[in-house]
Write a protein that holds these residues in place. Sequence first.
Motif, PDB file in Angstrom:
ATOM      1  N   VAL A  82       0.766  -1.134   0.005  1.00  0.00           N
ATOM      2  CA  VAL A  82       0.068  -0.076   0.205  1.00  0.00           C
ATOM      3  C   VAL A  82       0.827   1.154   0.057  1.00  0.00           C
ATOM      4  O   VAL A  82       1.825   1.304   0.776  1.00  0.00           O
ATOM      5  N   LEU A  83       0.564   2.157  -1.146  1.00  0.00           N
ATOM      6  CA  LEU A  83       1.187   3.366  -1.087  1.00  0.00           C
ATOM      7  C   LEU A  83       0.135   4.582  -0.755  1.00  0.00           C
ATOM      8  O   LEU A  83      -0.901   4.580  -1.074  1.00  0.00           O
ATOM      9  N   ALA A  84       0.574   5.324   0.261  1.00  0.00           N
ATOM     10  CA  ALA A  84      -0.419   6.386   0.754  1.00  0.00           C
ATOM     11  C   ALA A  84       0.390   7.794   0.790  1.00  0.00           C
ATOM     12  O   ALA A  84       0.248   8.341   1.892  1.00  0.00           O
ATOM     13  N   PRO A  85       0.406   8.204  -0.375  1.00  0.00           N
ATOM     14  CA  PRO A  85       1.160   9.686  -0.120  1.00  0.00           C
ATOM     15  C   PRO A  85       0.453  10.616   0.188  1.00  0.00           C
ATOM     16  O   PRO A  85      -0.961  10.747   0.147  1.00  0.00           O
ATOM     17  N   THR A  86       1.174  11.866   0.628  1.00  0.00           N
ATOM     18  CA  THR A  86       0.372  13.094   0.713  1.00  0.00           C
ATOM     19  C   THR A  86       0.484  13.983  -0.421  1.00  0.00           C
ATOM     20  O   THR A  86       1.695  14.029  -0.879  1.00  0.00           O
ATOM     21  N   HIS A  87      -0.617  14.473  -0.963  1.00  0.00           N
ATOM     22  CA  HIS A  87      -0.593  15.369  -2.131  1.00  0.00           C
ATOM     23  C   HIS A  87       0.101  16.446  -1.854  1.00  0.00           C
ATOM     24  O   HIS A  87       0.236  16.951  -0.693  1.00  0.00           O
ATOM     25  N   PRO A  88       1.180  16.831  -2.814  1.00  0.00           N
ATOM     26  CA  PRO A  88       1.835  18.238  -2.543  1.00  0.00           C
ATOM     27  C   PRO A  88       0.912  19.378  -2.263  1.00  0.00           C
ATOM     28  O   PRO A  88      -0.056  19.554  -3.044  1.00  0.00           O
ATOM     29  N   GLY A  89       1.546  20.179  -1.208  1.00  0.00           N
ATOM     30  CA  GLY A  89       0.485  21.258  -0.838  1.00  0.00           C
ATOM     31  C   GLY A  89      -0.435  20.843   0.414  1.00  0.00           C
ATOM     32  O   GLY A  89      -1.008  21.764   1.056  1.00  0.00           O
ATOM     33  N   PHE A  90      -0.620  19.627   0.490  1.00  0.00           N
ATOM     34  CA  PHE A  90      -1.577  19.193   1.849  1.00  0.00           C
ATOM     35  C   PHE A  90      -0.610  18.903   2.803  1.00  0.00           C
ATOM     36  O   PHE A  90       0.608  18.601   2.748  1.00  0.00           O
ATOM     37  N   GLY A  91      -1.280  18.944   4.101  1.00  0.00           N
ATOM     38  CA  GLY A  91      -0.521  18.590   5.456  1.00  0.00           C
ATOM     39  C   GLY A  91       0.795  19.585   5.565  1.00  0.00           C
ATOM     40  O   GLY A  91       1.854  18.937   6.296  1.00  0.00           O
ATOM     41  N   GLY A  92       0.977  20.730   5.145  1.00  0.00           N
ATOM     42  CA  GLY A  92       1.850  21.636   5.243  1.00  0.00           C
ATOM     43  C   GLY A  92       3.194  21.351   4.384  1.00  0.00           C
ATOM     44  O   GLY A  92       4.277  21.858   4.414  1.00  0.00           O
ATOM     45  N   GLY A  99     -10.390  23.640  15.817  1.00  0.00           N
ATOM     46  CA  GLY A  99     -10.719  24.840  15.074  1.00  0.00           C
ATOM     47  C   GLY A  99     -12.004  25.237  14.373  1.00  0.00           C
ATOM     48  O   GLY A  99     -12.898  24.401  14.731  1.00  0.00           O
ATOM     49  N   THR A 100     -12.038  26.418  14.061  1.00  0.00           N
ATOM     50  CA  THR A 100     -13.410  26.854  13.536  1.00  0.00           C
ATOM     51  C   THR A 100     -13.487  27.165  12.193  1.00  0.00           C
ATOM     52  O   THR A 100     -14.458  27.457  11.533  1.00  0.00           O
ATOM     53  N   GLY A 101     -12.451  27.365  11.394  1.00  0.00           N
ATOM     54  CA  GLY A 101     -12.309  27.603   9.847  1.00  0.00           C
ATOM     55  C   GLY A 101     -11.904  26.397   9.030  1.00  0.00           C
ATOM     56  O   GLY A 101     -11.607  25.245   9.713  1.00  0.00           O
ATOM     57  N   PRO A 102     -11.857  26.479   7.662  1.00  0.00           N
ATOM     58  CA  PRO A 102     -11.436  25.487   6.954  1.00  0.00           C
ATOM     59  C   PRO A 102     -10.071  25.099   7.044  1.00  0.00           C
ATOM     60  O   PRO A 102      -9.252  25.818   7.576  1.00  0.00           O
ATOM     61  N   SER A 103      -9.711  23.846   7.231  1.00  0.00           N
ATOM     62  CA  SER A 103      -8.376  23.430   7.322  1.00  0.00           C
ATOM     63  C   SER A 103      -7.306  23.707   6.506  1.00  0.00           C
ATOM     64  O   SER A 103      -7.912  24.042   5.245  1.00  0.00           O
ATOM     65  N   PRO A 104      -6.246  23.667   6.503  1.00  0.00           N
ATOM     66  CA  PRO A 104      -5.327  24.091   5.502  1.00  0.00           C
ATOM     67  C   PRO A 104      -5.372  23.091   4.327  1.00  0.00           C
ATOM     68  O   PRO A 104      -5.265  23.459   3.077  1.00  0.00           O
ATOM     69  N   ASP A 105      -5.622  21.960   4.316  1.00  0.00           N
ATOM     70  CA  ASP A 105      -5.849  21.031   3.520  1.00  0.00           C
ATOM     71  C   ASP A 105      -7.032  21.322   2.592  1.00  0.00           C
ATOM     72  O   ASP A 105      -7.153  21.114   1.264  1.00  0.00           O
ATOM     73  N   VAL A 106      -8.220  21.753   3.120  1.00  0.00           N
ATOM     74  CA  VAL A 106      -9.527  22.457   2.367  1.00  0.00           C
ATOM     75  C   VAL A 106      -8.954  23.508   1.486  1.00  0.00           C
ATOM     76  O   VAL A 106      -8.959  23.683   0.190  1.00  0.00           O
ATOM     77  N   ARG A 107      -8.187  24.378   1.760  1.00  0.00           N
ATOM     78  CA  ARG A 107      -7.452  25.281   1.031  1.00  0.00           C
ATOM     79  C   ARG A 107      -6.553  24.901  -0.129  1.00  0.00           C
ATOM     80  O   ARG A 107      -6.697  25.356  -1.171  1.00  0.00           O
ATOM     81  N   ALA A 108      -5.948  23.794   0.227  1.00  0.00           N
ATOM     82  CA  ALA A 108      -5.049  23.060  -0.747  1.00  0.00           C
ATOM     83  C   ALA A 108      -5.920  22.432  -1.902  1.00  0.00           C
ATOM     84  O   ALA A 108      -5.648  22.766  -3.161  1.00  0.00           O
ATOM     85  N   LEU A 109      -6.999  21.989  -1.526  1.00  0.00           N
ATOM     86  CA  LEU A 109      -8.170  21.328  -2.208  1.00  0.00           C
ATOM     87  C   LEU A 109      -8.603  22.286  -3.101  1.00  0.00           C
ATOM     88  O   LEU A 109      -8.404  21.798  -4.489  1.00  0.00           O
ATOM     89  N   ILE A 110      -8.961  23.203  -2.715  1.00  0.00           N
ATOM     90  CA  ILE A 110      -9.666  24.339  -3.845  1.00  0.00           C
ATOM     91  C   ILE A 110      -8.403  25.027  -4.566  1.00  0.00           C
ATOM     92  O   ILE A 110      -8.813  25.293  -5.642  1.00  0.00           O
ATOM     93  N   GLY A 111      -7.305  24.883  -4.100  1.00  0.00           N
ATOM     94  CA  GLY A 111      -6.082  25.384  -5.127  1.00  0.00           C
ATOM     95  C   GLY A 111      -6.031  24.358  -6.324  1.00  0.00           C
ATOM     96  O   GLY A 111      -5.499  24.758  -7.379  1.00  0.00           O
ATOM     97  N   TYR A 112      -6.274  23.240  -5.918  1.00  0.00           N
ATOM     98  CA  TYR A 112      -6.261  22.178  -7.172  1.00  0.00           C
ATOM     99  C   TYR A 112      -7.338  22.291  -8.006  1.00  0.00           C
ATOM    100  O   TYR A 112      -7.469  22.221  -9.212  1.00  0.00           O
ATOM    101  N   THR A 113      -8.729  22.230  -7.383  1.00  0.00           N
ATOM    102  CA  THR A 113     -10.067  22.126  -8.022  1.00  0.00           C
ATOM    103  C   THR A 113     -10.533  23.201  -8.431  1.00  0.00           C
ATOM    104  O   THR A 113     -11.285  23.179  -9.474  1.00  0.00           O
ATOM    105  N   GLY A 114     -10.109  24.253  -7.993  1.00  0.00           N
ATOM    106  CA  GLY A 114     -10.912  25.670  -8.243  1.00  0.00           C
ATOM    107  C   GLY A 114     -12.175  25.652  -7.444  1.00  0.00           C
ATOM    108  O   GLY A 114     -12.595  24.536  -6.567  1.00  0.00           O
ATOM    109  N   PRO A 115     -12.805  26.899  -7.474  1.00  0.00           N
ATOM    110  CA  PRO A 115     -13.818  26.854  -6.711  1.00  0.00           C
ATOM    111  C   PRO A 115     -15.124  26.021  -6.936  1.00  0.00           C
ATOM    112  O   PRO A 115     -15.930  25.552  -5.975  1.00  0.00           O
TER     113      PRO A 115
END
Length: 229
Positions: free
Chosen positions: A36-46, A143-159
Amino acid sequence: MDTMEPRTYLLLHGGGGVHTMTAFGNLLAERAGARVLAPTHPGFGGTPQPAELTGVTGLARHYVTMLDELGLTGVTVLGNSFGGWLAAEIALCASARVSAAVIVNGIGVEVDGHPVTDIRGFTLAEIQAHSWHDPAKAPTPSGTGPSPDVRALIGYTGPSMSDPTLLDRLGDVRIPVHVLWGESDRIVDAAYGKAYAAAIPGSTFTPLPRTGHLPQLETPEELLEALLG
């Protein structure tokens, strides 16, 4: 005596980050004897994200290149949510390294009357309420706001978190694809999942009852059974 090489699975996480795949990856390795390979996408998880790596198709090519560099063959690519979109794009790459794809509550297509829920501005608690059949089982959000990973997600997918060309392009997939869907998903509903599967020639669609957007977390045993048959 000849021994068979273990099947390799590339697990691709969604906006929640790689930790949403870790336990299921361990279960898959234990039960199926899989690599099993389970990488972190670049830009996610810091992690850093190369400036040229901005879109989903580019990220898909990044993973195909990784498989080439590792010299792996017969790889099954399994992705959840955003990772499901990635799995679809990797299937379209027609890489000889990849023998099958599994899309678990994927996003990325546009289906009339069944839009992807816009999670921008949602708190983590609100995202969980839309993602779980039983939100009481979800981890306690911090936390109360979107996580950094959600911000990374939108960076790839667009709004819109979708590609208007993807549904039609899926007709070019030539490897076996299994689409599995948590029926209680409020991010992308079951009708969206059925349309996803219908666009892929010869695909199999399996509904997962009492399960939301994250089957690998909420009902991992049921997901594993559906995956391995």
